[in-house]
Design a protein around this motif. Structure first.
Motif, PDB file in Angstrom:
ATOM      1  N   LYS A   1      26.188 -22.932  63.438  1.00 26.64           N
ATOM      2  CA  LYS A   1      26.711 -21.986  63.288  1.00 26.64           C
ATOM      3  C   LYS A   1      27.256 -21.459  61.959  1.00 26.64           C
ATOM      4  O   LYS A   1      27.617 -22.205  61.249  1.00 26.64           O
ATOM      5  N   VAL A   2      26.871 -20.234  61.667  1.00 26.67           N
ATOM      6  CA  VAL A   2      27.273 -19.562  60.275  1.00 26.67           C
ATOM      7  C   VAL A   2      28.504 -18.634  60.510  1.00 26.67           C
ATOM      8  O   VAL A   2      28.544 -18.013  61.402  1.00 26.67           O
TER       9      VAL A   2
ATOM     10  N   GLY B   1      33.453 -20.543  57.931  1.00 32.52           N
ATOM     11  CA  GLY B   1      33.938 -20.687  56.466  1.00 32.52           C
ATOM     12  C   GLY B   1      34.617 -19.457  56.045  1.00 32.52           C
ATOM     13  O   GLY B   1      35.951 -19.379  55.689  1.00 32.52           O
ATOM     14  N   LYS B   2      34.203 -18.325  56.407  1.00 34.34           N
ATOM     15  CA  LYS B   2      34.717 -16.917  56.056  1.00 34.34           C
ATOM     16  C   LYS B   2      35.789 -16.691  56.973  1.00 34.34           C
ATOM     17  O   LYS B   2      36.866 -16.219  56.584  1.00 34.34           O
TER      18      LYS B   2
ATOM     19  N   PRO C   1      23.577 -23.342  51.404  1.00 34.74           N
ATOM     20  CA  PRO C   1      22.769 -23.898  52.322  1.00 34.74           C
ATOM     21  C   PRO C   1      22.309 -25.290  52.538  1.00 34.74           C
ATOM     22  O   PRO C   1      22.531 -25.844  51.496  1.00 34.74           O
TER      23      PRO C   1
ATOM     24  N   ASP D   1      19.502 -20.474  60.753  1.00 36.47           N
ATOM     25  CA  ASP D   1      20.981 -20.942  61.024  1.00 36.47           C
ATOM     26  C   ASP D   1      20.588 -22.102  61.927  1.00 36.47           C
ATOM     27  O   ASP D   1      20.758 -22.058  63.168  1.00 36.47           O
TER      28      ASP D   1
ATOM     29  N   GLU E   1      31.722 -22.625  52.654  1.00 37.04           N
ATOM     30  CA  GLU E   1      30.886 -22.872  53.677  1.00 37.04           C
ATOM     31  C   GLU E   1      29.775 -24.004  53.399  1.00 37.04           C
ATOM     32  O   GLU E   1      28.699 -23.237  52.914  1.00 37.04           O
ATOM     33  N   ASN E   2      29.760 -25.190  53.979  1.00 41.28           N
ATOM     34  CA  ASN E   2      28.547 -26.094  53.481  1.00 41.28           C
ATOM     35  C   ASN E   2      27.755 -26.175  54.570  1.00 41.28           C
ATOM     36  O   ASN E   2      28.065 -25.907  55.630  1.00 41.28           O
TER      37      ASN E   2
ATOM     38  N   SER F   1      28.881 -19.729  50.477  1.00 40.72           N
ATOM     39  CA  SER F   1      28.210 -20.401  51.407  1.00 40.72           C
ATOM     40  C   SER F   1      27.091 -21.313  50.672  1.00 40.72           C
ATOM     41  O   SER F   1      26.351 -20.701  49.871  1.00 40.72           O
TER      42      SER F   1
ATOM     43  N   SER G   1      25.451 -24.204  55.313  1.00 43.28           N
ATOM     44  CA  SER G   1      25.383 -22.800  56.032  1.00 43.28           C
ATOM     45  C   SER G   1      23.772 -22.208  55.910  1.00 43.28           C
ATOM     46  O   SER G   1      23.475 -21.536  54.945  1.00 43.28           O
ATOM     47  N   GLY G   2      23.277 -22.670  57.020  1.00 44.32           N
ATOM     48  CA  GLY G   2      21.688 -22.200  57.078  1.00 44.32           C
ATOM     49  C   GLY G   2      21.076 -23.233  56.439  1.00 44.32           C
ATOM     50  O   GLY G   2      21.183 -23.919  55.580  1.00 44.32           O
TER      51      GLY G   2
END
Length: 83
Positions: free
Chosen positions: A24-25, A28-29, A44, A21, A6-7, A42, A9-10
């Motif tokens: 939206k986080v 990816g998971k 950030p 955030d 997840e790129n 992830s 990510s926060g």
């Protein structure tokens, strides 16, 4: 496919250290679970990644304490473990 990362990510505030955030986080998971592949981690948003890329230098070699460097190391460990 080794897994999903997840790129953006926060964002960790460089002044106070608080994680925000901006987007939206967790997508990816969830995608990894839905597709039955490994969730590798992830990354950030980090201005140092952009700076290092623009300078042609890997930012992971410069700052072992940053949240982003730790995230990359975590992802690498997951790739080695699950790859």
């Amino acid at each position: 496919i080794l897994g999903i990362i997840e790129n953006m990510s926060g964002f960790v505030c460089p002044h106070c250290g608080e994680a925000i955030d901006l987007f939206k986080v967790g997508g990816g998971k969830k995608a990894a679970e839905d597709l039955g592949v490994h969730f590798l981690g992830s990354i950030p948003i980090d201005p140092e990644i952009v700076k290092g890329t623009d300078d042609g230098k890997p930012f992971v070699a410069n700052d072992d304490d940053s949240v982003s460097v730790k995230a990359f190391h975590h992802i690498l460990a997951n790739i080695i473990e699950n790859g």
